[in-house]
Design a protein around this motif. Structure first.
Motif, mmCIF file in Angstrom:
data_model
loop_
_atom_site.group_PDB
_atom_site.id
_atom_site.type_symbol
_atom_site.label_atom_id
_atom_site.label_comp_id
_atom_site.label_asym_id
_atom_site.label_seq_id
_atom_site.Cartn_x
_atom_site.Cartn_y
_atom_site.Cartn_z
ATOM 1 N N GLY A 1 7.214 -6.247 6.990
ATOM 2 C CA GLY A 1 7.133 -7.441 6.156
ATOM 3 C C GLY A 1 5.843 -7.545 5.378
ATOM 4 O O GLY A 1 5.341 -8.647 5.132
ATOM 5 N N CYS A 2 5.294 -6.396 4.966
ATOM 6 C CA CYS A 2 4.002 -6.408 4.276
ATOM 7 C C CYS A 2 4.042 -5.525 3.039
ATOM 8 O O CYS A 2 5.048 -4.873 2.751
ATOM 9 C CB CYS A 2 2.901 -5.925 5.222
ATOM 10 S SG CYS A 2 3.096 -4.224 5.779
ATOM 11 N N ASP A 3 2.942 -5.489 2.322
ATOM 12 C CA ASP A 3 2.787 -4.648 1.143
ATOM 13 C C ASP A 3 2.600 -3.198 1.587
ATOM 14 O O ASP A 3 1.831 -2.920 2.523
ATOM 15 C CB ASP A 3 1.563 -5.131 0.357
ATOM 16 C CG ASP A 3 1.463 -4.503 -1.028
ATOM 17 O OD1 ASP A 3 1.639 -3.271 -1.143
ATOM 18 O OD2 ASP A 3 1.186 -5.241 -1.987
ATOM 19 N N LYS A 4 3.270 -2.271 0.930
ATOM 20 C CA LYS A 4 3.128 -0.856 1.301
ATOM 21 C C LYS A 4 1.708 -0.349 1.109
ATOM 22 O O LYS A 4 1.318 0.657 1.714
ATOM 23 C CB LYS A 4 4.111 0.009 0.514
ATOM 24 C CG LYS A 4 3.831 0.112 -0.984
ATOM 25 C CD LYS A 4 4.886 0.951 -1.663
ATOM 26 C CE LYS A 4 4.633 1.087 -3.158
ATOM 27 N NZ LYS A 4 3.411 1.843 -3.463
ATOM 28 N N GLU A 5 0.920 -1.040 0.291
ATOM 29 C CA GLU A 5 -0.471 -0.635 0.086
ATOM 30 C C GLU A 5 -1.398 -1.110 1.205
ATOM 31 O O GLU A 5 -2.619 -1.016 1.090
ATOM 32 C CB GLU A 5 -0.968 -1.169 -1.268
ATOM 33 C CG GLU A 5 -0.222 -0.608 -2.464
ATOM 34 C CD GLU A 5 -0.329 0.920 -2.556
ATOM 35 O OE1 GLU A 5 -1.416 1.459 -2.282
ATOM 36 O OE2 GLU A 5 0.674 1.569 -2.906
ATOM 37 N N GLU A 6 -0.802 -1.603 2.288
ATOM 38 C CA GLU A 6 -1.580 -2.042 3.447
ATOM 39 C C GLU A 6 -1.268 -1.211 4.700
ATOM 40 O O GLU A 6 -1.777 -1.510 5.779
ATOM 41 C CB GLU A 6 -1.280 -3.520 3.744
ATOM 42 C CG GLU A 6 -1.663 -4.473 2.608
ATOM 43 C CD GLU A 6 -1.222 -5.900 2.860
ATOM 44 O OE1 GLU A 6 -2.008 -6.826 2.587
ATOM 45 O OE2 GLU A 6 -0.081 -6.100 3.338
#
Length: 418
Positions: free
Chosen positions: A108-113
């Protein structure tokens, strides 16, 4: 090459049809009702290749992978060895970004994280040693956090002169406010970081991470979360925890290949964390600076993708409720014996898979040994700080007759007293 997220994935070949058909039979039911549907879970159980000669109730240590993950690992390993420098760097390495995107979707997060590595220990050591802390700064943790992570903070204390303050709790605790208040009381003007374990690995206590994080942020502190025993088990999205840093081992409840992990860092925090392994631009805001690992197991990385497919096929909420149902199933059956003690709450908000059990007059090691030698049941003895119990952790492949046997074994051992 057919990747994990293509139409020709191994999951689609082996399990998609049977799991989709099983899902259609229970789509009208709540996750709580599905948790008790043995016909549904028999389909999931058939996807695993666990030994019939051993009842494994130590899935909190490491979980077996379903057949689809094992076959993916074998397929990618064979491919890599056909021409390692070509197939690893030119073919398998290209699968990292689709995997990053799919794992981020699950989290449930940004792939850049999102970063891939070997386990929660590697992730948390990256964060702990990457934070800019100076002599005199304080960090608050707990004496029942995971030893590798406590040792990392202790090493920072020895090397850099920070102060590491560890709280003590007597679990189970069925009061979030009591836990949050203990962390808040420990804060001083020099406190910079709170380290919290989402699910205490010794006894399975679910900690109120979001409430602790919100309190910590009001004091201007950062929060590091160890999610080794929560990710792909509890139904949550990482950003919803409100922590700043999060780490997990994917070979636990995601059932990914052994030796796979994930680190999450809030996007605006990436720049400030130094990579554990050197990078050409250590102050970069690109999360990939933490993946400068040189040669590593590309087959393991790509095997994670099939584990994600399997997880999504079941669904997070159904999985959480099933594993909690399995834990309560055996735990409720042993509590009638006067010599048996549970070290874990059975309320859903305070535990899920892990539960500690002890028998009056017997050490945890004696119980563990009796379970294995007499009943071929594998558990783990815990004698650490103020905890003395046997840790029991079922998984989705665990069958009710196995838990009946375990409950009977505990009762017989308690009755015999040896």
């Amino acid at each position: 090459m057919a990747g994990a997220f293509s139409a020709n994935s191994l999951y689609n070949e082996l399990h998609a049809e049977s799991i989709s058909a099983a899902n259609r039979t229970v789509d009208h039911l709540s996750a709580l009702d599905v948790a008790k549907d043995e016909d549904y879970w028999s389909v999931i159980q058939q996807a695993y290749t666990t030994s019939p000669n051993l009842i494994n109730l130590n899935n909190g240590g490491v979980s077996p992978a379903p057949r689809v993950v094992q076959e993916a690992l074998e397929r990618y390993n064979k491919l890599a060895n056909e021409g390692p420098s070509y197939f690893m760097w030119e073919i398998l390495d290209q699968g990292r970004e689709p995997l990053r995107e799919k794992l981020a979707e699950l989290a449930g997060c940004d792939k850049e994280e999102v970063v891939f590595n070997r386990n929660a220990t590697e992730s948390l050591n990256t964060i702990i040693f990457g934070l800019e802390l100076k002599a005199g700064d304080e960090v608050i943790g707990c004496k029942l956090d995971y030893p590798n992570h406590m040792n990392a903070w202790k090493q920072r204390a020895l090397r850099d002169g920070i102060h590491y303050n560890q709280l003590s709790f007597n679990f189970p605790i069925e009061n979030d406010d009591e836990i949050v208040a203990a962390y808040e009381k420990a804060i001083t003007p020099k406190t910079k970081v709170i380290h919290v374990t989402h699910v205490i690995n010794w006894v399975g206590q679910i900690m109120p991470v979001r409430k602790i994080a919100d309190m910590a942020h009001r004091h201007g502190l950062e929060v590091v979360c160890d999610g080794a025993h929560s990710f792909a088990l509890l139904d949550f999205k990482i950003p919803d925890l409100h922590c700043d840093y999060f780490a997990t081992s994917l070979h636990k409840f995601l059932s990914a290949p052994i030796g796979s992990g994930m680190m999450w860092i809030k996007k605006e925090k990436i720049t400030k964390i130094w990579p554990l392994l050197g990078n050409g631009d250590p102050r970069s805001s690109n999360i990939r600076k933490f993946e400068t690992l040189g040669t590593r197991s590309f087959p393991i990385e790509q095997g994670i993708g099939e584990a994600v497919n399997f997880q999504l096929g079941i669904g997070n909420k159904r999985k959480e409720e099933r594993v909690r149902y399995l834990k309560n199933y055996w735990a409720e059956r042993v509590t009638a014996h006067q010599k048996v003690k549970l070290w874990t709450s059975l309320k859903p908000e305070y535990s899920c898979a892990i539960c500690g059990v002890s028998i009056e007059g017997l050490s945890p090691k004696e119980i563990e040994r009796a379970l294995f030698l007499r009943y071929k049941i594998h558990t783990v003895a815990i004698e650490y700080e103020n905890v003395k119990c046997v840790r029991v952790t079922p998984h989705v492949y665990t069958r009710l007759p196995e838990l009946d046997k375990f409950a009977r074994a505990i009762t017989e051992i308690a009755t015999a007293g040896k």
